[in-house]
Write a protein that holds these residues in place. Structure first.
Motif, PDB file in Angstrom:
ATOM      1  N   ASP A 111       6.150   5.320   5.797  1.00 51.84           N
ATOM      2  CA  ASP A 111       4.890   4.924   6.429  1.00 51.84           C
ATOM      3  C   ASP A 111       5.179   3.762   7.362  1.00 51.84           C
ATOM      4  OD1 ASP A 111       2.238   4.924   7.090  1.00 51.84           O
ATOM      5  OD2 ASP A 111       1.499   4.392   5.091  1.00 51.84           O
ATOM      6  N   PHE A 112       4.185   3.402   8.157  1.00 50.84           N
ATOM      7  CA  PHE A 112       4.372   2.473   9.251  1.00 50.84           C
ATOM      8  C   PHE A 112       3.097   1.652   9.404  1.00 50.84           C
ATOM      9  CE2 PHE A 112       7.348   1.917  12.721  1.00 50.84           C
ATOM     10  CZ  PHE A 112       6.609   1.231  13.675  1.00 50.84           C
ATOM     11  N   LEU A 113       3.209   0.320   9.555  1.00 50.25           N
ATOM     12  CA  LEU A 113       2.035  -0.528   9.698  1.00 50.25           C
ATOM     13  C   LEU A 113       2.318  -1.607  10.731  1.00 50.25           C
ATOM     14  CD1 LEU A 113      -0.822  -1.002   8.552  1.00 50.25           C
ATOM     15  CD2 LEU A 113       0.216  -2.521   6.846  1.00 50.25           C
ATOM     16  N   ARG A 114       1.391  -1.743  11.683  1.00 47.27           N
ATOM     17  CA  ARG A 114       1.568  -2.728  12.748  1.00 47.27           C
ATOM     18  C   ARG A 114       0.940  -4.063  12.370  1.00 47.27           C
ATOM     19  NH1 ARG A 114       3.688  -0.440  17.051  1.00 47.27           N
ATOM     20  NH2 ARG A 114       3.489   1.809  17.331  1.00 47.27           N
ATOM     21  N   LYS A 115       1.604  -5.155  12.762  1.00 45.85           N
ATOM     22  CA  LYS A 115       1.053  -6.493  12.601  1.00 45.85           C
ATOM     23  C   LYS A 115       0.136  -6.795  13.795  1.00 45.85           C
ATOM     24  CE  LYS A 115       5.549  -8.119  10.879  1.00 45.85           C
ATOM     25  NZ  LYS A 115       6.647  -9.058  11.200  1.00 45.85           N
ATOM     26  N   PRO A 116      -0.891  -7.591  13.585  1.00 48.15           N
ATOM     27  CA  PRO A 116      -1.411  -8.074  12.292  1.00 48.15           C
ATOM     28  C   PRO A 116      -2.164  -6.968  11.575  1.00 48.15           C
ATOM     29  CG  PRO A 116      -2.837  -8.795  14.065  1.00 48.15           C
ATOM     30  CD  PRO A 116      -1.690  -8.079  14.718  1.00 48.15           C
ATOM     31  N   PHE A 117      -2.203  -7.032  10.259  1.00 46.52           N
ATOM     32  CA  PHE A 117      -2.864  -6.000   9.471  1.00 46.52           C
ATOM     33  C   PHE A 117      -3.797  -6.654   8.458  1.00 46.52           C
ATOM     34  CE2 PHE A 117       1.464  -6.800   7.959  1.00 46.52           C
ATOM     35  CZ  PHE A 117       1.208  -7.371   6.730  1.00 46.52           C
ATOM     36  N   GLU A 118      -4.784  -5.900   8.039  1.00 44.27           N
ATOM     37  CA  GLU A 118      -5.691  -6.364   6.998  1.00 44.27           C
ATOM     38  C   GLU A 118      -5.006  -6.242   5.635  1.00 44.27           C
ATOM     39  OE1 GLU A 118      -8.600  -7.729   7.354  1.00 44.27           O
ATOM     40  OE2 GLU A 118      -8.682  -7.474   9.535  1.00 44.27           O
ATOM     41  N   ARG A 119      -5.255  -7.216   4.777  1.00 48.02           N
ATOM     42  CA  ARG A 119      -4.647  -7.171   3.445  1.00 48.02           C
ATOM     43  C   ARG A 119      -5.032  -5.905   2.690  1.00 48.02           C
ATOM     44  NH1 ARG A 119      -4.757 -13.225   0.813  1.00 48.02           N
ATOM     45  NH2 ARG A 119      -3.594 -14.287   2.481  1.00 48.02           N
ATOM     46  N   SER A 120      -6.287  -5.505   2.813  1.00 50.26           N
ATOM     47  CA  SER A 120      -6.756  -4.316   2.096  1.00 50.26           C
ATOM     48  C   SER A 120      -6.036  -3.068   2.576  1.00 50.26           C
ATOM     49  CB  SER A 120      -8.267  -4.146   2.277  1.00 50.26           C
ATOM     50  OG  SER A 120      -8.599  -4.044   3.651  1.00 50.26           O
ATOM     51  N   VAL A 121      -5.712  -3.020   3.878  1.00 47.18           N
ATOM     52  CA  VAL A 121      -5.001  -1.868   4.429  1.00 47.18           C
ATOM     53  C   VAL A 121      -3.578  -1.812   3.882  1.00 47.18           C
ATOM     54  CG1 VAL A 121      -4.118  -0.795   6.533  1.00 47.18           C
ATOM     55  CG2 VAL A 121      -6.406  -1.800   6.514  1.00 47.18           C
TER      56      VAL A 121
END
Length: 221
Positions: free
Chosen positions: A95-105
């Motif tokens: 999986d992949f997540l871009r900064k900035p991100f929500e803590r819940s996400v």
């Protein structure tokens, strides 16, 4: 959980969040240290930044996968553009997540990875007096722990997953070394010899049997 992030403040904030959510967390701040930790311990999830000192997240992920580490892995990046995601997924990220991100996400993504991995979690394999744990990457043979190289482990795991199946050398080569391997095909025999010397004991038959004219099979007793 292993978090590999060179921004110390962000790494600690992520770690604090995960600890509050019930995870035990190890922190590393460069690619070399992250790779060493990922190879040394079995984690439930790895959170890996792309832009790391010493070794990029891409290379860390690639080398973990090449060593047979199948831990769910979430990549983080501050960069824009689709090619980071393409390359990350191509080297084995889940999986992949871009900064900035929500803590819940972040938490939702990590819990989803854990659930997905639990459903497909490989079970230990036992043949005779040899036990192989794919998740912990441990082998116990005749009551003693055996240290194997990543290639030896991959070969033994493949053979033990095919108990009583006569498998041709060419099939083993494709499965363990890859269909594009262009080296000496006798490498299979060489590694079978390595395994036998490590897992066998005197006066007892090896679980790895040679099938004349075919290749090898694994059987107990």
């Amino acid at each position: 959980m292993l978090v590999v992030e060179d921004d110390h403040n962000l790494a600690q904030a992520v770690a604090d969040l995960l600890v509050q959510d019930g995870f035990d967390v190890d922190l590393r701040h460069d690619g070399d240290a992250g790779l060493a930790a990922g190879l040394e311990r079995a984690y439930d999830v790895i959170v890996l930044d792309i832009m790391l000192p010493r070794r990029s997240g891409f290379r860390v992920c690639e080398e973990l996968r090449a060593a047979g580490v199948n831990t769910p892995l979430l990549m983080l990046t501050a960069k824009e553009g689709e090619w980071d995601e393409v390359e990350g997924l191509d080297v084995g990220a889940d999986d992949f997540l871009r900064k900035p991100f929500e803590r819940s996400v972040l938490l939702a993504r990590l819990h989803a990875l854990v659930r997905r991995f639990e459903r497909g979690r490989p079970s230990p394999i036992v043949v005779g007096d040899v036990a192989l744990d794919p998740l912990q990457r441990r082998v116990i043979a005749h009551g003693r722990e055996v240290t194997l190289t990543p290639r030896e482990f991959a070969l033994l795991e493949y053979l033990m997953g095919r108990v009583e199946v006569e498998t041709a050398r060419s099939e083993i080569l494709d499965a363990v070394w890859g269909s594009d391997f262009d080296g000496d095909h006798n490498v299979v025999e060489v590694y079978i010899g390595y395994l036998r010397r490590k897992i066998d004991v005197e006066d007892q038959p090896s679980i790895i049997r040679t099938v004349r004219g075919v290749g090898y099979t694994v059987r107990a007793g």
